[in-house]
Scaffold this motif. Sequence first.
Motif, mmCIF file in Angstrom:
data_model
loop_
_atom_site.group_PDB
_atom_site.id
_atom_site.type_symbol
_atom_site.label_atom_id
_atom_site.label_comp_id
_atom_site.label_asym_id
_atom_site.label_seq_id
_atom_site.Cartn_x
_atom_site.Cartn_y
_atom_site.Cartn_z
ATOM 1 N N ALA A 1 44.350 34.446 47.966
ATOM 2 C CA ALA A 1 43.912 35.690 48.614
ATOM 3 C C ALA A 1 44.849 36.048 49.765
ATOM 4 N N ALA A 2 45.287 35.039 50.507
ATOM 5 C CA ALA A 2 46.248 35.309 51.592
ATOM 6 C C ALA A 2 47.549 35.853 51.020
ATOM 7 N N THR A 3 47.962 35.345 49.873
ATOM 8 C CA THR A 3 49.179 35.868 49.231
ATOM 9 C C THR A 3 48.992 37.323 48.827
ATOM 10 N N LEU A 4 47.788 37.695 48.358
ATOM 11 C CA LEU A 4 47.531 39.085 47.989
ATOM 12 C C LEU A 4 47.722 40.020 49.177
ATOM 13 N N THR A 5 47.103 39.667 50.281
ATOM 14 C CA THR A 5 47.183 40.561 51.457
ATOM 15 C C THR A 5 48.593 40.633 52.019
ATOM 16 N N GLU A 6 49.356 39.574 51.843
ATOM 17 C CA GLU A 6 50.716 39.559 52.400
ATOM 18 C C GLU A 6 51.708 40.292 51.501
ATOM 19 N N MET A 7 51.564 40.187 50.178
ATOM 20 C CA MET A 7 52.638 40.642 49.300
ATOM 21 C C MET A 7 52.224 41.749 48.323
ATOM 22 N N PHE A 8 50.925 42.022 48.176
ATOM 23 C CA PHE A 8 50.516 42.991 47.159
ATOM 24 C C PHE A 8 49.510 44.010 47.686
ATOM 25 N N LEU A 9 49.635 44.393 48.960
ATOM 26 C CA LEU A 9 48.667 45.320 49.534
ATOM 27 C C LEU A 9 49.311 46.613 50.033
ATOM 28 N N HIS A 10 50.398 46.548 50.670
ATOM 29 C CA HIS A 10 50.931 47.692 51.402
ATOM 30 C C HIS A 10 51.787 48.583 50.503
ATOM 31 N N ASN A 11 51.521 49.879 50.640
ATOM 32 C CA ASN A 11 52.336 50.934 50.026
ATOM 33 C C ASN A 11 52.625 50.671 48.555
ATOM 34 N N SER A 12 53.923 50.657 48.251
ATOM 35 C CA SER A 12 54.297 50.536 46.836
ATOM 36 C C SER A 12 54.074 49.134 46.281
ATOM 37 N N ASP A 13 53.807 48.164 47.153
ATOM 38 C CA ASP A 13 53.585 46.802 46.673
ATOM 39 C C ASP A 13 52.186 46.607 46.122
ATOM 40 N N PHE A 14 51.318 47.600 46.305
ATOM 41 C CA PHE A 14 49.919 47.418 45.918
ATOM 42 C C PHE A 14 49.794 47.311 44.393
ATOM 43 N N GLU A 15 48.999 46.334 43.963
ATOM 44 C CA GLU A 15 48.751 46.119 42.535
ATOM 45 C C GLU A 15 47.240 46.183 42.291
ATOM 46 N N LEU A 16 46.798 47.292 41.741
ATOM 47 C CA LEU A 16 45.362 47.524 41.562
ATOM 48 C C LEU A 16 44.736 46.480 40.644
ATOM 49 N N GLN A 17 45.353 46.203 39.506
ATOM 50 C CA GLN A 17 44.760 45.280 38.545
ATOM 51 C C GLN A 17 44.663 43.870 39.115
ATOM 52 N N TYR B 1 37.471 45.101 53.277
ATOM 53 C CA TYR B 1 37.811 45.932 54.436
ATOM 54 C C TYR B 1 39.316 46.019 54.666
ATOM 55 N N SER B 2 40.075 45.050 54.139
ATOM 56 C CA SER B 2 41.525 45.111 54.299
ATOM 57 C C SER B 2 42.159 46.148 53.374
ATOM 58 N N LEU B 3 41.387 46.691 52.417
ATOM 59 C CA LEU B 3 41.945 47.666 51.480
ATOM 60 C C LEU B 3 42.226 49.012 52.134
#
Length: 1528
Positions: A842-858, A909-911
């Motif tokens: 989960a920490a990896t998600l918030t660090e690498m797959f959350l912001h702007n174009s890095d976001f991965e919905l699936q 809430y981080s979304l």
Amino acid sequence: MAHGVQVHRAWGLVRGSRQGSQLPAPLPTAVWNFPRTKEHHLPLQIGEMVHILQASEGKGDPRVHPSVGSCTLPESVEESTPMVQEITTTLREWATIWKQLYVVRVWTERYGQVKRMMQELMEQRSQLLSGTLPKDQLLRLRKEVTGKMDYGNKILALDLVVRDEDENILDPDRTSVISLFQAHRRAAQTLTQRIQEETSPQQTAPGRGTHGAASPSHNLYLCVRNFVCHIGEEAQLFMALYDPGEHENYVIRWASTGVPQDIELLNNLKAVFTDLGSTDLKRERLFLVCQIIRVGRMDLRDSHSRKLSTGLRRPFGISVMDITDITKGTCDSDEDKQHFIPDQREKVFSPNCAFSRVAADGDFLHNMIRKVVEGKDINHKGQGLWVSLKMLWGDLSQVRKDHPHLVDRSTAVARKLGYPEVIMPGDVRNDIYLTLVQGEFDKGNKKTQKNVEVTVCVCDEAGNVMQNVIHAGAGDSPTSHYRSVVYYQQRHQRWMETLKIAVPIEDVHRTHLRFTFRHRSSSDSKDRSERIFSIAFVRLMRPDGTTLRDGEHDLVLYKGDSKKLEDASTYLSLPSERNVSEPKLLSGSSFRVSGATPGLAVSTRDSFQISTLVCSTKLTQNVNLLGLLKWRSKPSLLCGNLQKLMNVDGGEVIKFLQDTLDALFSIMMEHSETDVYDALVFDALVFIVGLVADRKFQHFNTVLEAYIRQHFSATLAYKCVLWDMARGGTAGTAGMGGGQGWDSQDGAETGGAGRDRAGTAGMGGDRSHYVACMAAILSQMDKEHYSTYIQAFPSRPELMDFLMETFILFKDLIGKTVYPGDWMVMNMVQNREFLRAINHFAATLTEMFLHNSDFELQLWNNYFHLAVAFLTQDSLQLENFSPAKRNSILAKYGDMRATIGASIRDMWYSLGQRKIEFIPGMVGPILEMTLVPELELRKSTIPIFFDMMLCENYSCPGGRSTAELAVQWDPWAPLFPSLLSCCQSHPELAKPGEDFVRLVSELLERLLDYRAVMNDENKTYSMSCTVNLLNFYKEIDRQAMYIRYLYKLKDLHISYENYTEGAYTLLLHARLLTESNAAPVPGPHSLQLHTQRQLKEALYNQIIEYFDQGKMWEEAIHICKELAEQYESHLFDYEMLSDILQREAKFYEKILKVLRPSPDYFAVGYYGQGFPTFLRNKVFIYRGKEYERREDFEMRLLSPFPNAEKLKSTSPPGQDITDSPGQYIQCFTVQPAEEAKVRLRGRSIPEQITNFYKSNHVQRFSYSRPFKRGPNDPDNEFANMWIERTTFRTAYPLPGILRWFVVTSTETIIISPLENAIETMMKTNEKIMSEINRHQNDPSLPINPLSMLLNGIVDPAVMGGFAKYEKAFFQEPYMQEHPEDAGNIEKLKDLIAWQVPGAASPWQGQLPPSVRCPSPCQGAPRVPVVPQIPLLAEGIRIHGQKVTEDLRPFHERMEQCFEQLRAKVESQYGAREMVSARGWAWGWHGWGGQLPPPPPGLARLRVAAGQPVQVWGSREQLAEATAGAGTG
């Protein structure tokens, strides 16, 4: 106090323990439930223990009854050891379940079993606390205690406890995950094995107690108690199992004195038939057969006047017992129970036993066995055997260990004629079984056939007889010669005698079997002169070094001089078997032996067959395998022998598994300097391991494991094996039989290295092993390991793929757990490691797959679904566990749901602004979290859901109705205030939030009702809840859900044969459809119907069929008319129009011709708070089934509520009933109260038509309750008989989509006795008119109903006539007291007068032929005035026409009574002037298809259009009735 304990004061005398005992005294146990009714009462439940520290003085008596077998222990007992603490905790947990077992009374046997185990644990706990046991006994006691606790936990469905070798509970924090997993598996296997020991395969084997079905080896213990048979000579008993017939005989030698020859065996005749496999036990029938052979003279009838030959083995009889039930465990298997095998003449044996003597010398024992088994006629005598039988499980060493009192050194062991299912290493056998099958012998120069005796011996090459190598059976001493049974004067003889040849292995190659044949005479002098007349032989070893082949052998018989016949040098050079390729040899024709020894010739007229079976772990019949086992003798052939091993039958290799493995490893070790044979040996090893992995040889896994642990000694062989594996041997993976490995701990369960281990789909059969390995790896990783591993991915896509697959894998493992449910520790360890991994990822998600174009919905979506699945899994729902288990989990692991719940909230809430992308997809999972009954978790989840509503409102206000969200909610109504408070903080959401909560509350109420009854066997109330749900979905316009529940309701109706209700239910769907070609709303209907028109047509046809089955043909006609209109005016499909019109015509015909009983209606009230909300304190009108009595209806009604009490009164109950916590049901019959249809009113119509409308499409029902008011007149009950009439109105007409509907309103009126009399008279007139109509329409009707009706009116002795009414209402005192009833009194008098007026017509109801007067109305005949024909007169006239001669006196009596009645009425009420209007009914022309209604009291006969009509009444009434009809 009746039962229980009352504590008056908290001080008093201390209750002491028993004197002279260090054990605590038995604690008092409550034997009855005692509720707390006063302040100082102590509430108790049955079985609870009370530790009385002090007792009060004076008042009161502590009524606690001491009882052994207490179940709740005092907390003050010192817990000196962890074992004692575990026993205490276990007993407390068992006590709760034990009490439940007693209450439900379902498992009475289990209840007693648990009670015994608890008593034993209590006693053993006391022994542990005493501290007086020596160390060895203490260790043994600990093992016994832990075994008992683990077994009890298993049968009570509690958690599995894993222990170390010292019986201490394993600590998961100090034990590796793999060791923990292996401990679980060992413990589970042990418990499963013990469970199978306790019960037979059919669950009915009380005596099955050692290894049970888990063991591949089964044994039958036999103890011969006595043998009673009047023989007069010595006897030999050969006992064996028949079919399979593959066991050695157990031989008992019985003296002529009636005791065993070896007197030491008296009361010790025991044997064990070993190696019974699972296939043997699955046989349809299994018999214990005892062949009785007497040893003495030729014929028992021979006198002793001359010297007779003795020592002859002669057949005497057999004894047979069917032991199938014992071997399969369907009856008791007890060594103390004796089975008598008596003389029975029944063909079917019960208890499946029989004894038979040889009927004649021509009966062979083998044939007799077959006859008895097949139940054919046999000769029985009154003798038999007493035996005891018991099934034992395990190999022989295990049996001797478990049952030393049964199987000791003196017990004979009858082994299987063949190999057991598992051949353990060290189990060396070298047995050759010989069966004398049959022979045919010519009588030669004798007048009669020979009495042939065959003598068998084992000789070496020099002809010397080997001593004591022949065994007639188990329990018998070995001999050097064996003599067969002698059959008297038989040319063809069939012996079927089996014996064992036990020759040392080193001597087999030089030995042969020799058979000599001799004629035996009954006279001793003649018998001594008889010599051997023939000989046969066969070698035990073939020229190629293999053993004699199994099967039958047709031996060559040689004849000649008796001395030469016994000389081995003269016959060993000759062929021993007939050449199968020479048919002439088999037929007994001439046969020449080239180079035959002089003095020996082939006996061409005689034949002799034997059968052999080699059962040896050292001797093989396969040349290729023999070449490998003896590879040192011919090293040049080693390569070929290794290659040929692959072609050897698997069963042959398995039999010599240890020797084969020893040979392969010896080859590898002795040729370690070269690699010539390494690849071949490696392939051979893989081939053998593949064989063991085969299901056919799965029992040999234990053999392979035992070899690896105990016999493997090639310590350096691993180098060659690893080298070959690295090189990728030719058969390396293909021959491993599914990837079976060499792991000595996991055996054949561990998968090969070549398998795909990326996901659970590739994990093979034992997924749990791989999951345990994965959990072990995760347990070794810390934060740095995770960080390093994540950074090792070269690119974001690869990392994303890894996380995606990991989330899917974890979710799959959580949803489909690989461990059994009782592996609590293993499941919790896995969850702990998964939770750590999920939080790191989960920490990896918030660090690498959350912001702007890095976001991965699936990827985020997968995370949320995984987290919710983890939180909601069954193994974490602590509320479902016992307090002890819940506390243990909280102490060791904590509540992991709170941890993952907090992570879900933080991740949500981080979304930020991306939350809207997860709506509404995440609504369901988030709401699923709220189903977890943990209040704090729910409180933290509610804000998430409100945040979803807020995001949706801001992003697309009004875009989605609250109803769409409402259908996903389920029972968590207590949290609604929290949601409302969140909504009220935002003014724009206050009103929508309130509406939403109200809507959800309504839905939850209906869903809860539906859930409460959905699993009931009686689906009656499921239908009501389904209707409530479909009405809700209709209100909120959820058509798909509405249709879905419509079809659920329809299916319920059809399953109960409620075809009418099923048709009405489908009609609701049909009414939603149009005649267009638009696509219908998706639903459970057929996918082949693509348009609404097609679907509606199909539904209509189904509805018509259901209405037809429900006999609602009027409704089916309406649907037919709609379809006909479509076919005729819109589709122009005349063929379908023709079909539908024909169906419609058949329905009209059925209305008139098919008997259709009117249903009864019942009012049912459900009172009390114990009913569900949809029934509570409501009244329903039920539509009964055809011919259903009220008693049957009430029984069906009460079946779902066995505790409900039936109210006897029909009055509405008081508040004490409606507010009580119980259940009260009120049931009584009601009558339809609907008015007649307008188009039917006042018309004479067949009752088949009118009866339908009287009892269908009814919404109002009445119940009349009579009661008495005023002074009681015992002579006249009509005077004070008042009627309370209650009218019920239902929500919908019946019949409808249910067989019952709730009552929406009631109305009650009081009917006076006078009004009641008027109503009774009017109904009587209707009954008379109805009967007259029926008999006019159908003259064939029986006359009995009309007789009873008329006689009840005209005969005062039957019903009292009108005298009761006259006495009650026509007297002057009544008229003065009730002047307001004058009008009703006159009306009653008119009704009486109209019923019995005037004289009969001279034309008897026929129109005079002379009447032809022109009519002013369209030429109708003028209506002449003729005398009135009254109702009773018409009825009596019809009765007179149809009455039989034997009833003629009855009819005359009725006419006489009628004349008296008419005279009385005319004298008291005056003669009414009656006229008869006679004419032609205008039918559809004059009166528009119907006649005007008659005035009150005017009766009319049924007529058809164009037929004469007769109307009776006064001139004024006649004029009123014919007004506008055009009659004069």
